[in-house]
Design a protein around this motif. Structure first.
Motif, PDB file in Angstrom:
ATOM      1  N   TYR A 124      -4.435  -2.943  -5.908  1.00 27.42           N
ATOM      2  CA  TYR A 124      -5.132  -4.209  -6.142  1.00 27.42           C
ATOM      3  C   TYR A 124      -4.130  -5.360  -6.232  1.00 27.42           C
ATOM      4  O   TYR A 124      -2.973  -5.169  -6.600  1.00 27.42           O
ATOM      5  CB  TYR A 124      -5.937  -4.149  -7.450  1.00 27.42           C
ATOM      6  N   CYS A 125      -4.617  -6.552  -5.907  1.00 23.82           N
ATOM      7  CA  CYS A 125      -3.771  -7.743  -5.949  1.00 23.82           C
ATOM      8  C   CYS A 125      -4.456  -8.841  -6.750  1.00 23.82           C
ATOM      9  O   CYS A 125      -5.658  -9.075  -6.605  1.00 23.82           O
ATOM     10  CB  CYS A 125      -3.493  -8.246  -4.534  1.00 23.82           C
TER      11      CYS A 125
ATOM     12  N   TRP B 189       4.553  -2.108 -15.496  1.00 25.06           N
ATOM     13  CA  TRP B 189       3.874  -1.186 -16.395  1.00 25.06           C
ATOM     14  C   TRP B 189       2.619  -0.574 -15.773  1.00 25.06           C
ATOM     15  O   TRP B 189       2.033   0.335 -16.354  1.00 25.06           O
ATOM     16  CB  TRP B 189       3.526  -1.884 -17.708  1.00 25.06           C
ATOM     17  N   ASP B 190       2.212  -1.067 -14.597  1.00 23.16           N
ATOM     18  CA  ASP B 190       1.051  -0.494 -13.907  1.00 23.16           C
ATOM     19  C   ASP B 190       1.186  -0.827 -12.425  1.00 23.16           C
ATOM     20  O   ASP B 190       0.710  -1.861 -11.959  1.00 23.16           O
ATOM     21  CB  ASP B 190      -0.252  -1.052 -14.475  1.00 23.16           C
ATOM     22  N   LYS B 191       1.832   0.052 -11.691  1.00 23.20           N
ATOM     23  CA  LYS B 191       2.217  -0.237 -10.308  1.00 23.20           C
ATOM     24  C   LYS B 191       1.050  -0.195  -9.328  1.00 23.20           C
ATOM     25  O   LYS B 191       1.234  -0.326  -8.125  1.00 23.20           O
ATOM     26  CB  LYS B 191       3.336   0.721  -9.871  1.00 23.20           C
ATOM     27  N   ARG B 192      -0.158  -0.044  -9.840  1.00 27.24           N
ATOM     28  CA  ARG B 192      -1.335  -0.152  -8.979  1.00 27.24           C
ATOM     29  C   ARG B 192      -1.659  -1.604  -8.653  1.00 27.24           C
ATOM     30  O   ARG B 192      -2.435  -1.877  -7.746  1.00 27.24           O
ATOM     31  CB  ARG B 192      -2.551   0.491  -9.650  1.00 27.24           C
ATOM     32  N   TYR B 193      -1.055  -2.534  -9.397  1.00 31.26           N
ATOM     33  CA  TYR B 193      -1.396  -3.945  -9.263  1.00 31.26           C
ATOM     34  C   TYR B 193      -0.191  -4.775  -8.832  1.00 31.26           C
ATOM     35  O   TYR B 193       0.935  -4.524  -9.269  1.00 31.26           O
ATOM     36  CB  TYR B 193      -1.915  -4.496 -10.601  1.00 31.26           C
TER      37      TYR B 193
ATOM     38  N   CYS C  31      -9.294 -10.590  -8.470  1.00 36.50           N
ATOM     39  CA  CYS C  31      -8.598  -9.365  -8.075  1.00 36.50           C
ATOM     40  C   CYS C  31      -9.238  -8.822  -6.809  1.00 36.50           C
ATOM     41  O   CYS C  31     -10.465  -8.759  -6.700  1.00 36.50           O
ATOM     42  CB  CYS C  31      -8.687  -8.336  -9.200  1.00 36.50           C
ATOM     43  N   VAL C  32      -8.414  -8.466  -5.830  1.00 33.63           N
ATOM     44  CA  VAL C  32      -8.928  -7.923  -4.567  1.00 33.63           C
ATOM     45  C   VAL C  32      -8.226  -6.607  -4.267  1.00 33.63           C
ATOM     46  O   VAL C  32      -7.088  -6.395  -4.694  1.00 33.63           O
ATOM     47  CB  VAL C  32      -8.713  -8.909  -3.396  1.00 33.63           C
ATOM     48  N   PRO C  33      -8.871  -5.716  -3.509  1.00 34.55           N
ATOM     49  CA  PRO C  33      -8.172  -4.504  -3.062  1.00 34.55           C
ATOM     50  C   PRO C  33      -7.065  -4.885  -2.102  1.00 34.55           C
ATOM     51  O   PRO C  33      -7.151  -5.895  -1.398  1.00 34.55           O
ATOM     52  CB  PRO C  33      -9.273  -3.690  -2.369  1.00 34.55           C
ATOM     53  N   VAL C  34      -6.007  -4.092  -2.083  1.00 33.91           N
ATOM     54  CA  VAL C  34      -4.853  -4.424  -1.245  1.00 33.91           C
ATOM     55  C   VAL C  34      -5.247  -4.542   0.224  1.00 33.91           C
ATOM     56  O   VAL C  34      -4.623  -5.288   0.990  1.00 33.91           O
ATOM     57  CB  VAL C  34      -3.725  -3.385  -1.454  1.00 33.91           C
ATOM     58  N   SER C  35      -6.288  -3.852   0.635  1.00 39.14           N
ATOM     59  CA  SER C  35      -6.747  -3.931   2.026  1.00 39.14           C
ATOM     60  C   SER C  35      -7.263  -5.324   2.370  1.00 39.14           C
ATOM     61  O   SER C  35      -7.402  -5.663   3.546  1.00 39.14           O
ATOM     62  CB  SER C  35      -7.847  -2.889   2.278  1.00 39.14           C
ATOM     63  N   HIS C  36      -7.536  -6.138   1.343  1.00 37.46           N
ATOM     64  CA  HIS C  36      -8.060  -7.486   1.557  1.00 37.46           C
ATOM     65  C   HIS C  36      -6.964  -8.555   1.431  1.00 37.46           C
ATOM     66  O   HIS C  36      -7.239  -9.756   1.499  1.00 37.46           O
ATOM     67  CB  HIS C  36      -9.159  -7.761   0.512  1.00 37.46           C
ATOM     68  N   LEU C  37      -5.711  -8.134   1.286  1.00 35.57           N
ATOM     69  CA  LEU C  37      -4.623  -9.067   1.013  1.00 35.57           C
ATOM     70  C   LEU C  37      -4.484 -10.138   2.088  1.00 35.57           C
ATOM     71  O   LEU C  37      -4.318 -11.328   1.775  1.00 35.57           O
ATOM     72  CB  LEU C  37      -3.298  -8.300   0.864  1.00 35.57           C
TER      73      LEU C  37
ATOM     74  N   ALA D 292       0.836  -1.208   0.000  1.00 34.29           N
ATOM     75  CA  ALA D 292       0.000   0.000   0.000  1.00 34.29           C
ATOM     76  C   ALA D 292       0.869   1.255   0.000  1.00 34.29           C
ATOM     77  O   ALA D 292       0.562   2.236  -0.690  1.00 34.29           O
ATOM     78  CB  ALA D 292      -0.937  -0.011   1.194  1.00 34.29           C
ATOM     79  N   SER D 293       1.988   1.216   0.752  1.00 31.42           N
ATOM     80  CA  SER D 293       2.877   2.377   0.816  1.00 31.42           C
ATOM     81  C   SER D 293       3.581   2.630  -0.513  1.00 31.42           C
ATOM     82  O   SER D 293       4.027   3.744  -0.788  1.00 31.42           O
ATOM     83  CB  SER D 293       3.930   2.179   1.917  1.00 31.42           C
ATOM     84  N   GLU D 294       3.667   1.581  -1.355  1.00 28.69           N
ATOM     85  CA  GLU D 294       4.308   1.717  -2.666  1.00 28.69           C
ATOM     86  C   GLU D 294       3.303   2.034  -3.768  1.00 28.69           C
ATOM     87  O   GLU D 294       3.656   2.043  -4.948  1.00 28.69           O
ATOM     88  CB  GLU D 294       5.083   0.445  -3.000  1.00 28.69           C
ATOM     89  N   GLY D 295       2.073   2.265  -3.378  1.00 26.71           N
ATOM     90  CA  GLY D 295       1.066   2.682  -4.348  1.00 26.71           C
ATOM     91  C   GLY D 295       0.228   1.554  -4.929  1.00 26.71           C
ATOM     92  O   GLY D 295      -0.585   1.792  -5.831  1.00 26.71           O
TER      93      GLY D 295
END
Length: 464
Positions: free
Chosen positions: A26-27, A90-94, A42-48, A20-23
């Motif tokens: 989603y996972c 290529w997409d650091k959101r994931y 795919c889950v939100p990082v808060s659900h990891l 989360a701190s690295e941006g």
């Protein structure tokens, strides 16, 4: 969380916080089906942390080749491997994770990654690590109406564009982005080039343990497709997209490392040259030859995993519709630095190179049976017979010169028949999985073989 699935909650929460701190937002919890095709939720990082405990369930019976067929079966849980976490360059959101499937809280026997882990555990019980390097080849093409053209957009005139400076330069924008990401991931990028096919490339990076390599190649295919799409192109891992051009191989470079000494058992520069190897005039260890013998003895069944598609066998030929030799093996044989044999003992690295695999492989399965076969040869101190060191495309009467000599399967049907009849494959993979895999491949064979094409109709409609 799914019963009996053990997860380090604190470690999962630490990773969740770090990502989360690295941006990362989603996972992906990904696994592969029997064909090596990636599946995910795919889950939100808060659900990891929940995902690590097996919260994401899959009805695998709805997919090809996973077993548990029918609406009455319970789901499987995808349990991500924390060590495989890969933020998409290529997409650091994931963030991408390789996952093991679990059923009723236990690793699912028909999961490809679980199968490779079982094979690796057998090697580990012998204090051995199976290292694997794979040389991925692939085409990148542009759509021009109803046709496909090489990425470069400039016609190459000559017998083959292999190693052509102009062709690789024209592909610069795509290759620069891809190789920058491979290098950034720490995979040990050391070379890339324009291959023999028009619009075909090879990216070479370092070897490591087989599980990590299989994870990386699975991610690599996803990455190449994603980047090609950004550049308005299509990346293909089809083994033989064009009858008159080169196939896309995925040569498996294999070695065994002693866990205690960290020595490569196949490295004759640090280990004794074996008596068997000397008798064949080879500068190699006997472990190398025993492992090779196991691969050769189980080669027919192994081809079902290394060359797993109907199209694979259009590339596993000596020449076919090509202007010159294919550089693909057609004989179940081995040789010293011989690129026309199935197995090559390279001069520049202490390993066994299997030249038969192509890019359609499920790399977890191809690696697993390769390891089992090699260990079988090692345990029995099997003899691979005399090496064949000349051009096997031209040699005559080669069958009498090699103990394990045989033509590699000519079709997917032959390979799947060999797998079905292999007591060895059934003993290491399990009866159920072999039956599942063979059924899928027979289905693929039937769908392609019984289709009457336009070219076939044009040729034979009034032939007799």
């Amino acid at each position: 969380m799914t019963d009996n699935i053990q997860v380090n909650g604190e470690l999962a929460k630490e990773l969740q916080k770090k990502l989360a701190s690295e941006g990362v937002e989603y996972c992906y919890a990904t696994y592969v089906d029997v064909h090596g095709v990636s599946k995910t939720k795919c889950v939100p990082v808060s659900h990891l942390a929940h995902m690590m405990g097996g919260s994401e369930l899959f009805t695998v019976g709805a997919l090809e080749g996973m077993g548990l067929v029918g609406p009455h079966f319970d789901e499987c849980a995808a349990v991500p491997d924390l060590a495989s976490a890969t933020i998409l360059p290529w997409d650091k959101r994931y963030c991408w994770f390789a996952s093991d499937m679990h059923f009723h809280g236990q690793p699912y026997a028909n999961c490809s990654r679980v199968i490779l882990k079982r094979a690796s555990e057998k090697a580990a019980a012998k204090k051995l690590i199976f290292n694997l390097g794979i040389e991925p080849e692939f085409y990148v093409l542009r759509r021009e109406g109803d046709t496909l053209a090489p990425l470069q957009g400039e016609t190459f005139h000559g017998p083959t564009p292999a190693y052509d400076l102009n062709q690789i330069s024209l592909a610069g924008p795509f290759l620069e982005e891809l190789t920058r990401y491979v290098e950034g991931l720490g995979w040990g990028l050391y070379s890339f080039d324009q291959e023999g096919g028009h619009g075909q490339f090879e990216i070479d990076f370092g070897y490591t343990d087989a599980l990590t390599t299989a994870d990386r190649l699975t991610f690599f295919r996803f990455m190449v497709k994603s980047i090609a799409r950004k550049h308005g192109a299509v990346a293909s891992f089809m083994p033989k997209p064009f009858s008159n051009d080169f196939r896309s191989g995925a040569h498996h470079n294999m070695s065994l490392m002693d866990m205690d000494t960290r020595e490569n058992l196949f490295d004759a520069s640090v280990r004794p040259v074996g008596e068997l190897a000397r008798s064949y005039g080879l500068d190699a260890t006997d472990e190398t030859l025993h492992f090779a013998a196991g691969l050769l003895e189980h080669a027919q069944a192994l081809c079902a995993f290394t060359c797993p598609s109907y199209n694979s066998y259009k590339g596993l030929i000596a020449q076919g519709d090509m202007p010159d030799m294919s550089w693909a093996p057609v004989l179940q044989a081995y040789g010293r630095n011989n690129r026309s044999a199935m197995l090559r003992l390279p001069m520049n690295r202490p390993c066994i190179e299997n030249r038969a695999p192509d890019m359609s492989a499920n790399f977890y399965l191809s690696a697993a049976l390769s390891l089992y076969a090699g260990l079988d040869g090692l345990e029995r101190k099997a003899d691979p017979g005399q090496p064949l060191n000349d051009n096997l495309y031209l040699a005559r009467d080669v069958r009498s010169r090699g103990r394990n000599m045989r033509r590699l399967p000519r079709t997917l049907l032959e390979a799947s028949d060999a797998l079905e009849e292999s007591d060895f494959a059934r003993s290491v993979f399990g009866e159920e999985f072999v039956d599942i895999f063979v059924a899928q491949k027979r289905k693929e064979w039937d769908a392609q073989f019984y289709m009457v094409t336009k070219s076939e109709r044009d040729r034979f409609l009034t032939f007799v």
